[in-house]
Design a protein around this motif. Structure first.
Motif, short mmCIF file in Angstrom:
data_model
loop_
_atom_site.label_atom_id
_atom_site.label_comp_id
_atom_site.label_asym_id
_atom_site.label_seq_id
_atom_site.Cartn_x
_atom_site.Cartn_y
_atom_site.Cartn_z
N THR A 44 -2.74 20.42 18.15
CA THR A 44 -3.19 21.81 18.16
C THR A 44 -1.96 22.67 17.87
O THR A 44 -0.86 22.16 17.78
CB THR A 44 -3.73 22.21 19.54
OG1 THR A 44 -2.64 22.18 20.47
CG2 THR A 44 -4.81 21.25 19.99
N ALA A 45 -2.18 23.97 17.76
CA ALA A 45 -1.06 24.88 17.49
C ALA A 45 -0.05 24.78 18.64
O ALA A 45 1.13 25.01 18.45
CB ALA A 45 -1.58 26.31 17.35
N GLY A 46 -0.54 24.44 19.83
CA GLY A 46 0.33 24.33 20.98
C GLY A 46 0.90 22.94 21.18
O GLY A 46 1.36 22.60 22.28
N ASN A 47 0.83 22.11 20.13
CA ASN A 47 1.38 20.76 20.15
C ASN A 47 0.60 19.78 21.01
O ASN A 47 1.10 18.71 21.35
CB ASN A 47 2.84 20.78 20.63
CG ASN A 47 3.58 19.52 20.24
OD1 ASN A 47 3.40 18.98 19.15
ND2 ASN A 47 4.39 19.02 21.16
N ARG A 48 -0.63 20.13 21.39
CA ARG A 48 -1.47 19.24 22.19
C ARG A 48 -2.14 18.23 21.27
O ARG A 48 -2.63 18.60 20.21
CB ARG A 48 -2.56 20.05 22.89
CG ARG A 48 -2.35 20.27 24.35
CD ARG A 48 -1.23 21.17 24.68
NE ARG A 48 -1.13 21.22 26.14
CZ ARG A 48 -0.23 21.88 26.81
NH1 ARG A 48 0.61 22.59 26.17
NH2 ARG A 48 -0.17 21.85 28.11
N ARG A 49 -2.18 16.96 21.71
CA ARG A 49 -2.84 15.92 20.92
C ARG A 49 -4.35 16.06 21.06
O ARG A 49 -4.85 16.31 22.16
CB ARG A 49 -2.41 14.54 21.44
CG ARG A 49 -1.15 13.99 20.79
CD ARG A 49 -0.64 12.77 21.52
NE ARG A 49 0.34 13.19 22.49
CZ ARG A 49 1.66 12.90 22.41
NH1 ARG A 49 2.11 12.12 21.46
NH2 ARG A 49 2.50 13.35 23.31
N MET A 50 -5.08 15.91 19.94
CA MET A 50 -6.54 15.99 19.98
C MET A 50 -7.09 14.74 19.29
O MET A 50 -6.69 14.40 18.18
CB MET A 50 -7.01 17.25 19.25
CG MET A 50 -6.62 18.54 19.95
SD MET A 50 -7.28 18.66 21.63
CE MET A 50 -8.88 19.39 21.28
N TYR A 51 -8.01 14.06 19.99
CA TYR A 51 -8.55 12.79 19.49
C TYR A 51 -10.00 12.88 19.03
O TYR A 51 -10.78 13.67 19.55
CB TYR A 51 -8.44 11.73 20.58
CG TYR A 51 -7.02 11.52 21.06
CD1 TYR A 51 -6.23 10.49 20.56
CD2 TYR A 51 -6.46 12.39 22.00
CE1 TYR A 51 -4.92 10.31 20.99
CE2 TYR A 51 -5.14 12.24 22.44
CZ TYR A 51 -4.38 11.19 21.92
OH TYR A 51 -3.08 11.03 22.34
N SER A 52 -10.34 12.03 18.05
CA SER A 52 -11.70 11.99 17.51
C SER A 52 -12.41 10.77 18.08
O SER A 52 -11.79 9.94 18.75
CB SER A 52 -11.65 11.85 15.99
OG SER A 52 -11.14 10.58 15.63
N LEU A 53 -13.70 10.66 17.79
CA LEU A 53 -14.48 9.50 18.27
C LEU A 53 -13.91 8.24 17.64
O LEU A 53 -13.89 7.18 18.26
CB LEU A 53 -15.95 9.67 17.90
CG LEU A 53 -16.71 10.73 18.70
CD1 LEU A 53 -18.11 10.93 18.12
CD2 LEU A 53 -16.81 10.29 20.17
N ASN A 54 -13.45 8.36 16.39
CA ASN A 54 -12.87 7.19 15.72
C ASN A 54 -11.60 6.75 16.45
O ASN A 54 -11.35 5.56 16.59
CB ASN A 54 -12.54 7.52 14.26
CG ASN A 54 -13.77 7.51 13.38
OD1 ASN A 54 -14.72 6.78 13.65
ND2 ASN A 54 -13.78 8.34 12.35
N ASP A 55 -10.81 7.74 16.90
CA ASP A 55 -9.59 7.40 17.63
C ASP A 55 -9.98 6.67 18.91
O ASP A 55 -9.34 5.69 19.31
CB ASP A 55 -8.82 8.67 18.01
CG ASP A 55 -8.22 9.36 16.79
OD1 ASP A 55 -7.83 8.66 15.85
OD2 ASP A 55 -8.14 10.60 16.81
N MET A 56 -11.05 7.13 19.53
CA MET A 56 -11.53 6.55 20.78
C MET A 56 -11.92 5.08 20.53
O MET A 56 -11.53 4.20 21.28
CB MET A 56 -12.76 7.32 21.25
CG MET A 56 -12.90 7.40 22.73
SD MET A 56 -11.95 8.76 23.42
CE MET A 56 -13.14 10.08 23.23
N ASP A 57 -12.68 4.86 19.49
CA ASP A 57 -13.10 3.49 19.16
C ASP A 57 -11.89 2.62 18.92
O ASP A 57 -11.83 1.46 19.36
CB ASP A 57 -13.97 3.48 17.89
CG ASP A 57 -15.38 3.97 18.15
OD1 ASP A 57 -15.80 3.93 19.33
OD2 ASP A 57 -16.04 4.39 17.21
N ARG A 58 -10.93 3.16 18.21
CA ARG A 58 -9.73 2.37 17.89
C ARG A 58 -8.96 2.02 19.16
O ARG A 58 -8.49 0.90 19.31
CB ARG A 58 -8.85 3.15 16.91
CG ARG A 58 -7.54 2.46 16.65
CD ARG A 58 -6.87 2.91 15.38
NE ARG A 58 -7.57 2.51 14.18
CZ ARG A 58 -7.00 2.42 12.98
NH1 ARG A 58 -5.73 2.70 12.84
NH2 ARG A 58 -7.70 2.05 11.94
#
Length: 124
Positions: A44-58
């Motif tokens: 994010t703009a604040g350097n926070r990591r954001m994950y997708s469902l694909n990331d979750m599966d992986r």
DNA sequence: TTTCTCACA
DNA sequence: TGTGAGCA
């Protein structure tokens, strides 16, 4: 899978806290796997990591691989191989498209359209 | 309150 | 891989 659904699965909308609960992994582990190149969450703009469902599966898959005795390097190779296969598949599809196009061109021969005009409307 | 990076009695 | 410090 429909490409729109694939896009939704690729949307990074989960903060690391949510991923921790859903994957039963610690933030330390999740970040470590990222350092090892196994996943590439967005920021994010604040350097926070954001994950997708694909990331979750992986991540869940990484957990299974680790349980089965694979080391990080082996898992990384596996994903690199998948990337190569995905690209080769793209090339194959392109070749198939080219053959279809040439085939269509042959069918058009002797009719009213010219090859050049047809090629101008082809989309690949 | 949550997440980030960095470092290690 | 855990954990605590000091930030944002």
């Amino acid at each position: 899978m429909a490409r729109e659904k694939e896009l939704r699965r690729s949307l990074a909308v989960f903060p690391i806290g949510t991923v921790m609960k859903l994957t039963d992994l610690t933030a330390r582990q999740i970040r470590y796997y990222e350092d090892q190149g196994l996943i590439q969450p967005e920021r994010t703009a604040g350097n926070r990591r954001m994950y997708s469902l694909n990331d979750m599966d992986r991540l869940l898959e990484i957990k299974d691989f680790l349980d089965d005795g694979y080391n990080i390097a082996a898992i990384k190779r596996e994903y690199e191989e998948r990337e190569v296969r995905a690209q080769q598949k793209q090339v194959t599809l392109t070749d198939a498209d080219v053959r279809r196009i040439l085939h269509d061109e042959l069918l058009q021969q002797g009719r009213f359209t010219t090859p050049s005009q047809q090629f101008g409307n082809l989309r690949i």
